[in-house]
Design a protein around this motif. Structure first.
Motif, PDB file in Angstrom:
ATOM      1  N   VAL A 235     -14.564  44.360 109.644  1.00  0.00           N
ATOM      2  CA  VAL A 235     -14.345  44.473 111.079  1.00  0.00           C
ATOM      3  C   VAL A 235     -14.095  45.941 111.397  1.00  0.00           C
ATOM      4  O   VAL A 235     -13.242  46.579 110.785  1.00  0.00           O
TER       5      VAL A 235
ATOM      6  N   LEU B 165     -17.575  45.665 119.566  1.00  0.00           N
ATOM      7  CA  LEU B 165     -18.640  44.862 120.158  1.00  0.00           C
ATOM      8  C   LEU B 165     -19.823  44.683 119.206  1.00  0.00           C
ATOM      9  O   LEU B 165     -20.795  44.010 119.553  1.00  0.00           O
ATOM     10  N   ASN B 166     -19.751  45.289 118.045  1.00  0.00           N
ATOM     11  CA  ASN B 166     -20.817  45.085 117.072  1.00  0.00           C
ATOM     12  C   ASN B 166     -20.312  44.451 115.775  1.00  0.00           C
ATOM     13  O   ASN B 166     -20.968  44.549 114.740  1.00  0.00           O
ATOM     14  N   ASN B 167     -19.154  43.808 115.842  1.00  0.00           N
ATOM     15  CA  ASN B 167     -18.705  42.996 114.711  1.00  0.00           C
ATOM     16  C   ASN B 167     -19.492  41.683 114.707  1.00  0.00           C
ATOM     17  O   ASN B 167     -20.121  41.312 115.692  1.00  0.00           O
ATOM     18  N   PHE B 168     -19.387  40.955 113.602  1.00  0.00           N
ATOM     19  CA  PHE B 168     -20.144  39.714 113.462  1.00  0.00           C
ATOM     20  C   PHE B 168     -19.220  38.502 113.413  1.00  0.00           C
ATOM     21  O   PHE B 168     -18.090  38.598 112.946  1.00  0.00           O
TER      22      PHE B 168
END
Ligand code: SF4
Ligand code: SF4
Ligand code: SF4
Lengths: 205, 487
Positions: A123, A129-132
């Motif tokens: 993380v 906003l580009n975590n999965f």
């Protein structure tokens, strides 16, 4: 008992009674009626699954509302191997809702709050906003309304969420009320013949 | 790895020396010309750990180029494509080189191809130099690459160690160059100014730190704009737009952003209305117009967009602009006027709402001879001609679909890609109906979304793994009487 009487009977009975009926008599009667048959959804016909129209406002809810069971035997299923794990998942968030200060839509899509998400992998707090995320569907809550399925498809989604008939729940009625009400003739009885194709026509390779 | 197979990788490195956590190497390293074009050579920086430091000083960094040695801009020619959507940012090629109106069965002759990382970045071209934002997943390096237009040979590569997890691919914006300076925004919103001659860093600024704005979901999609000797970018956070000095990165003006509107994936569009040069910028809240001279916000047009906005506003002439985006957003035309010195913007035509009405999720449509052309989001991406009220005059119907492929207008023909399969198609722009002149299978899907680029009779197209240069010139045919539309 006619389809409508049976539906009335079931819907006016308590859940426990239904469960007993489903688990015992219903299943047995259904199976006896059509020993080799099962109902399935043909992906390239179902308006919620097939490519073309997107947007939860265009959803077909017949699978949720037509089943004789109090909670439909049709549920949404997420194939995790196909999921993009996007931070802004259009099946999880209501993409029409305003975006909040955190950059995320402020409302969720599922009317039954059946989808949960868990951050996976590393993380990056600098780039939240580009975590999965892994998206899981609670089948105890899902009624197969199809909204998330309608959103998780090309081009924004990858089609990882589909509607499926849960065969452990399905009564295999001789005359399925979902099949009768399906506007697309997508609810199919499969038996000895091969099942319909599940790969979406025109989908990514 | 494809866009589908999204791997969970790691973090980027974002903090310079002054913050004291996980510093980036001081000098970003140009790669020698003889290096392998797709695999970085030279020392490899180990993957860095997370940067969670405060967003403050340390966001700006000067490079190694001495002031006396700064590059000079080139005089651009009609064959140059120096930025996203070309010199006028309208997606129209104005070269007088005639293009072939039919192709051999196996497509136009291939001049060269190079391997590229997964992404949707389009190249920019000045003279014989092709500039491309790229990413090497094996080395975790973001790059600006300079290739020869003639041969594809790599001239230099500016490399920055930066770990970026693929999120529907990685790169998605084009550099802007005046032939002297090259400006690129990397996926994590760091703005780099490098020397077009050799790829040396001149300056860079980490926009999220400098302006306290988040990196957008699916990373930065913005293409920087060079206009009137200044660099214009949208930043979000503390300022909506900024104008920067090309040579130093110093601020010339900032547009205040009292509502803290976040940066979108859209790019700033230069326009002139009632004799005043302005910049139009599309956000989730609608459109704003900013004075090119001072950065003052002149007008705004609120409009509801959803989740993300990628297309840029499309000027239709006489102060009208078409706004479109995906996620079920409704397209609209607004009219900007000035009365007694007061600017205002009002709706003149709302397109029918999706899914019936046309909208575009990724690309900015093209305005040509009074009509709007582009790929619609619904109905699997049909090629569509619209009037200015949003009525669909004709589409490619069952003949062809384009997914979310890119397109360009050159020599009265649209060159368009099928975003799903990579099929390359040539469409007659003046036929008044969908008339396909040629088709070729050069690239492979999925997600062939980068807009094609044409320069001096050469066509540059790419998919998630290759950049290909094709010879599309009509050899031996006379020069075009009219190089392109006058709008
Ligand atoms: S099908 Fe309906 S109830 Fe089930 S998870 Fe999707 S949105 Fe929720
Ligand atoms: S839209 Fe579908 S593929 Fe994308 S993250 Fe959501 S569930 Fe996964
Ligand atoms: S009723 Fe038919 S079209 Fe509607 S959701 Fe069920 S299978 Fe799909």
């Amino acid at each position: 008992m006619s389809e409508s009487c049976r539906r009335d009977f079931l819907s006016h009975s308590g859940r426990a009674a239904c469960a007993i009926a489903i688990g015992g008599v219903g299943v047995e009667l259904g199976r006896r009626a059509c020993a080799q048959d099962a109902w399935t959804i043909e992906a390239n016909r179902c308006v919620n699954i097939r490519l073309g129209v997107t947007g939860a406002s265009n959803v077909c809810e017949s699978c949720a509302t037509s089943c004789v069971l109090p909670l439909s035997a049709v549920r949404a299923v997420n194939d995790h191997s196909q999921c993009g794990r996007c931070c802004i998942c259009p099946a999880y968030f209501d993409v029409l809702s305003p975006v909040g200060p955190d950059g995320l839509p402020t409302k969720k899509l599922c009317p039954r709050d059946a989808i949960t998400r868990t951050a996976i992998g590393e993380v990056d707090p600098y780039d939240p906003l580009n975590n999965f995320y892994e998206y899981a569907i609670d089948e105890e809550k899902c009624n197969g309304c199809g909204r998330c399925v309608m959103e998780c498809k090309d081009p924004a989604g990858l089609g990882s969420i589909r509607l499926e008939v849960r065969h452990d729940l399905c009564l295999r009625c001789n005359r399925c009320t979902i099949a009768s009400n399906c506007p697309e003739d997508a609810y199919r009885r499969v038996g000895p013949e091969p099942p319909p194709a599940s790969k979406l026509e025109g989908a990514h390779g | 790895m494809t866009a589908k197979q999204v791997a969970v990788l790691g973090f980027s490195i974002l903090v310079g020396g002054t913050l004291g956590c996980s510093p980036e190497p001081a000098a970003d390293s140009p790669r020698p010309a003889n290096a392998s074009p797709d695999k970085g050579v030279g020392p490899v920086e180990p993957p860095q750990t997370a940067d969670s430091g405060p967003r403050q000083s340390g966001a700006r960094q000067r490079g190694v180029v001495a002031t006396a040695d700064l590059p000079k801009p080139d005089t651009l020619s009609e064959d140059d494509w120096p930025q996203f959507r070309g010199a006028k940012r309208d997606g129209v090629v104005r070269s007088s080189v005639r293009l072939a109106r039919s192709w051999p069965a196996d497509g136009p002759p291939k001049l060269w191809e190079v391997a590229v990382g997964q992404g949707y970045s389009a190249p920019s071209v000045v003279g014989d130099r092709v500039f491309l934002n790229d990413y090497d997943e094996e080395q975790s390096e973001w790059m600006v690459r300079c290739l020869s237009l003639e041969s594809g040979a790599e001239q230099w590569a500016y490399k920055v160690p930066k770990r970026i997890r693929p999120n529907h691919a990685i790169t998605r914006s084009a550099p802007a160059t005046d032939g002297g300076f090259v400006f690129s925004i990397d996926p994590k919103c760091e703005l780099h100014c490098v020397d077009a001659r050799n790829g040396k860093l001149i300056w860079k600024v980490r926009l999220p730190q400098a302006y306290d704005s988040p990196i957008p979901a699916w990373y930065s999609g913005q293409c920087p704009l060079i206009d009137d000797g200044k660099l214009i970018v949208a930043v979000g956070g503390r300022a909506l737009l900024v104008a920067l000095d090309k040579a130093t990165g110093d601020t010339i003006w900032e547009t205040p952003n009292p509502d803290a509107i976040p940066v979108s994936h859209s790019s700033v569009m230069p326009i002139e209305i009632d004799g005043q040069r302005q910049y139009a910028y599309l956000t989730l809240q609608g459109l704003v117009g900013v004075s090119a001279e001072t950065g003052e916000q002149l007008w705004s047009f609120p409009w509801k967009f959803n989740t993300a906005v990628a297309p840029s506003p499309l000027p239709l002439g006489e102060g009208r602009l078409l706004l479109t985006s995906g996620y079920h957003a409704q397209s609209v035309v607004c009219q900007v006027t000035r009365v007694d010195g007061q600017w205002s913007a009002a709706e003149v035509a709302a397109f029918p709402p999706p899914p019936r009405g046309w909208n575009s999720e990724v690309h900015t449509p093209i305005y040509y001879q009074g009509h709007v052309y582009g790929v619609g989001k619904s109905k699997r991406g049909m090629w569509t001609c619209l009037d200015l009220d949003g009525s669909e005059l004709w589409t490619s119907g069952r003949e062809a679909s384009f997914g979310m492929g890119g397109y360009v207008l050159a020599d009265s023909m649209f060159i368009a890609l099928d975003g799903k399969s990579g099929a390359l198609r040539l469409i007659d722009a003046g036929a008044g109906e969908y008339r396909q002149l040629a088709e070729a299978e050069i690239l492979s899907g999925p997600d062939v979304w980068a807009p094609p680029v044409v320069s001096a009779g050469k066509l540059l197209v790419r998919d998630l793994g290759r950049l290909v240069c094709l010879d599309v010139e009509a050899h031996g045919e006379p020069l075009a009487a009219s190089p392109g539309p006058k709008n």
